[in-house]
Motif scaffolding. Structure first.
Motif, PDB file in Angstrom:
ATOM      1  N   UNK A   1       0.850  -1.212   0.000  1.00 31.06           N
ATOM      2  CA  UNK A   1       0.000   0.000   0.000  1.00 31.06           C
ATOM      3  C   UNK A   1       0.875   1.249   0.000  1.00 31.06           C
ATOM      4  N   UNK A   2       1.882   1.267   0.859  1.00 35.14           N
ATOM      5  CA  UNK A   2       2.772   2.424   0.961  1.00 35.14           C
ATOM      6  C   UNK A   2       3.624   2.589  -0.291  1.00 35.14           C
ATOM      7  N   UNK A   3       4.080   1.464  -0.839  1.00 36.35           N
ATOM      8  CA  UNK A   3       4.985   1.518  -1.985  1.00 36.35           C
ATOM      9  C   UNK A   3       4.273   1.958  -3.261  1.00 36.35           C
ATOM     10  N   UNK A   4       3.085   1.440  -3.499  1.00 31.56           N
ATOM     11  CA  UNK A   4       2.459   1.614  -4.807  1.00 31.56           C
ATOM     12  C   UNK A   4       1.357   2.665  -4.865  1.00 31.56           C
ATOM     13  N   UNK A   5       0.717   2.964  -3.746  1.00 28.80           N
ATOM     14  CA  UNK A   5      -0.288   4.035  -3.836  1.00 28.80           C
ATOM     15  C   UNK A   5      -0.453   4.766  -2.509  1.00 28.80           C
ATOM     16  N   UNK A   6       0.661   5.322  -2.073  1.00 30.08           N
ATOM     17  CA  UNK A   6       0.627   6.119  -0.862  1.00 30.08           C
ATOM     18  C   UNK A   6      -0.243   7.357  -0.981  1.00 30.08           C
ATOM     19  N   UNK A   7      -0.267   7.981  -2.201  1.00 27.80           N
ATOM     20  CA  UNK A   7      -1.070   9.198  -2.344  1.00 27.80           C
ATOM     21  C   UNK A   7      -2.492   8.908  -2.816  1.00 27.80           C
ATOM     22  N   UNK A   8      -2.763   7.681  -3.282  1.00 27.05           N
ATOM     23  CA  UNK A   8      -4.081   7.163  -3.691  1.00 27.05           C
ATOM     24  C   UNK A   8      -4.646   7.790  -4.957  1.00 27.05           C
ATOM     25  N   UNK A   9      -3.997   8.816  -5.531  1.00 26.03           N
ATOM     26  CA  UNK A   9      -4.621   9.574  -6.610  1.00 26.03           C
ATOM     27  C   UNK A   9      -4.115   9.220  -8.012  1.00 26.03           C
ATOM     28  N   UNK A  10      -2.843   8.956  -8.149  1.00 27.88           N
ATOM     29  CA  UNK A  10      -2.288   8.684  -9.480  1.00 27.88           C
ATOM     30  C   UNK A  10      -1.581   7.335  -9.427  1.00 27.88           C
ATOM     31  N   UNK A  11      -2.368   6.287  -9.464  1.00 27.15           N
ATOM     32  CA  UNK A  11      -1.896   4.939  -9.141  1.00 27.15           C
ATOM     33  C   UNK A  11      -2.010   4.040 -10.361  1.00 27.15           C
ATOM     34  N   UNK A  12      -0.942   3.281 -10.640  1.00 32.00           N
ATOM     35  CA  UNK A  12      -1.021   2.241 -11.666  1.00 32.00           C
ATOM     36  C   UNK A  12      -2.058   1.225 -11.207  1.00 32.00           C
ATOM     37  N   UNK A  13      -3.133   1.108 -11.969  1.00 34.66           N
ATOM     38  CA  UNK A  13      -4.278   0.329 -11.510  1.00 34.66           C
ATOM     39  C   UNK A  13      -3.947  -1.139 -11.256  1.00 34.66           C
ATOM     40  N   UNK A  14      -2.991  -1.697 -12.016  1.00 39.19           N
ATOM     41  CA  UNK A  14      -2.656  -3.101 -11.782  1.00 39.19           C
ATOM     42  C   UNK A  14      -1.959  -3.303 -10.431  1.00 39.19           C
ATOM     43  N   UNK A  15      -1.381  -2.225  -9.873  1.00 41.13           N
ATOM     44  CA  UNK A  15      -0.712  -2.337  -8.582  1.00 41.13           C
ATOM     45  C   UNK A  15      -1.703  -2.434  -7.425  1.00 41.13           C
ATOM     46  N   UNK A  16      -2.937  -2.073  -7.674  1.00 42.75           N
ATOM     47  CA  UNK A  16      -3.951  -2.132  -6.618  1.00 42.75           C
ATOM     48  C   UNK A  16      -4.080  -3.559  -6.085  1.00 42.75           C
ATOM     49  N   UNK A  17      -3.909  -4.545  -6.969  1.00 40.42           N
ATOM     50  CA  UNK A  17      -4.057  -5.938  -6.560  1.00 40.42           C
ATOM     51  C   UNK A  17      -3.028  -6.341  -5.501  1.00 40.42           C
TER      52      UNK A  17
END
Length: 277
Positions: free
Chosen positions: A150-166
Motif C-alpha cells: 500500500x505504501x509503496x504503490x499508492x501512498x497518495x491514492x490519486x495517481x496509481x497504476x491500476x494493476x498495482x492495486x491488486x
C-alpha cells in the motif's frame, strides 16, 4: 500420483521451456523436485497478457549431502531471463519458514498451476500446515505485506497504476478470510476464489470483477485514483488486522517440530533416491 495442472492461457512453448529448465536443475544440482508450481500473478488469478512466468519449486538433495558437515545452500536460483523466473527452496528451509509464519510456502502448496509434483507430498505437507501454521503469524505476514505494498504503490491514492492495486488488495482479502475463519490458517491463493469466499462490502466485488477483466486483456491499465470502495476496504482490513492478529500462538509447539522433522526425514529417504547420482 503425479501432479500436473497447466492453465489454458499459458504459452505451450514457455511451459515446455520451464519443464526443460527444471530437468536441467535436477541434473546440475543433484536434486529431486517433489513439487514445482507457478507462484505469481498467473497463479493468483490476475495475469496480464505480458505477465512473467514465476516458477517456484521445492527440492531434496541426496542423502549424503545432508550428512555432510559442509552444508549446501538451501536455495537454488537461476538467472532472470526474459519472462522466466525460476527459483526454489530446500525442503528444510520451507518447513522452518512455514512454522515461523511465512505464508509464501502455503501459497506454493495451494497454487492452482503445477508443473510437476507428487500428490502425496503436497497432501502431507499441507496437512502439517493445516495443523501447525499459526493463524496469528500468517495474519501478521499478510498485514505487513499489504501495508508495505500500500505504501509503496499508492501512498497518495490519486495517481496509481491500476494493476498495482491488486498487490495490497490480495493481502487485505486474505486477512478478511482469516478473520472470518478462526480455526483455519491457509487462505486460498487464487484471488477470485478468495474474493468469492469473503463476502466483500457492497461495490467492492463489482470493481474487482471489472479490474480483473481489464487486466486479463490489457498490458497496461493506466493510472487513476484508487476507487474509494477498494481503498476503504483495504485500509479497514489492515486496521482490523492490527488488533485481530498477534495475540495468539507465536512459537510452534514442540510436537510441530517433531512432526515436521519426521516428514523431512521420510521425504528425504523417499526422494533422495531420485536425486541424480
Amino acid at each position: 500420483m503425479g501432479l500436473r495442472a497447466i492453465a489454458p492461457n499459458m504459452a505451450p512453448d514457455v511451459v515446455t521451456n520451464i519443464d526443460r529448465r527444471l530437468e536441467a536443475i535436477r541434473g546440475q544440482n543433484n536434486v529431486a523436485i517433489p513439487i514445482a508450481i507457478e507462484s505469481g500473478s498467473r497463479a493468483w488469478g490476475f495475469p496480464s497478457p505480458d505477465s512473467d512466468y514465476d516458477c517456484r519449486f521445492l527440492f531434496v538433495r541426496r542423502l549424503e549431502d545432508y550428512l555432510s558437515p559442509w552444508v549446501k545452500r538451501d536455495v537454488i536460483e537461476t538467472p532472470l531471463e526474459g519472462v522466466f523466473d525460476v527459483n526454489g527452496w530446500d525442503l528444510g528451509k520451507a518447513l522452518k519458514l512455514m512454522l515461523k509464519g511465512n505464508a509464501v510456502i502455503l501459497e506454493w502448496l495451494t497454487s492452482p498451476i503445477v508443473y510437476c509434483g507428487s500428490a502425496s507430498f503436497r497432501t502431507h505437507f499441507l496437512d502439517l500446515a493445516h495443523r501447525y501454521a499459526s493463524r496469528d503469524l500468517i495474519g501478521l505476514h499478510y498485514l505487513h505485506l499489504g501495508e508495505r505494498q500500500r505504501k509503496t504503490y499508492f501512498g497518495d491514492t490519486q495517481n496509481v497504476a491500476q494493476k498495482k492495486v491488486f498487490y495490497a488488495l490480495r493481502p487485505a482479502a486474505a486477512l478478511r478470510w482469516l478473520r472470518g475463519r478462526p480455526d483455519l490458517a491457509v487462505p486460498p491463493m487464487h484471488f477470485p476464489t478468495l474474493i468469492a469466499e469473503i463476502d466483500p462490502p457492497s461495490g467492492v466485488r463489482e470493481i474487482v470483477d471489472d479490474l480483473l477483466l481489464r487486466k486479463a486483456s490489457s498490458r497496461e491499465l493506466g493510472f487513476a485514483a484508487v476507487p474509494r470502495p477498494i481503498l476503504d476496504f483495504i485500509d479497514n482490513e489492515f486496521l482490523l488486522a492490527q488488533s485481530a492478529f498477534g495475540g495468539g500462538r507465536i512459537h510452534a509447539p514442540a510436537k510441530a517440530h517433531a512432526d515436521a522433522e519426521t516428514f523431512f526425514r521420510e521425504t528425504v529417504l523417499r526422494f533422495a533416491e531420485g536425486a541424480q547420482a
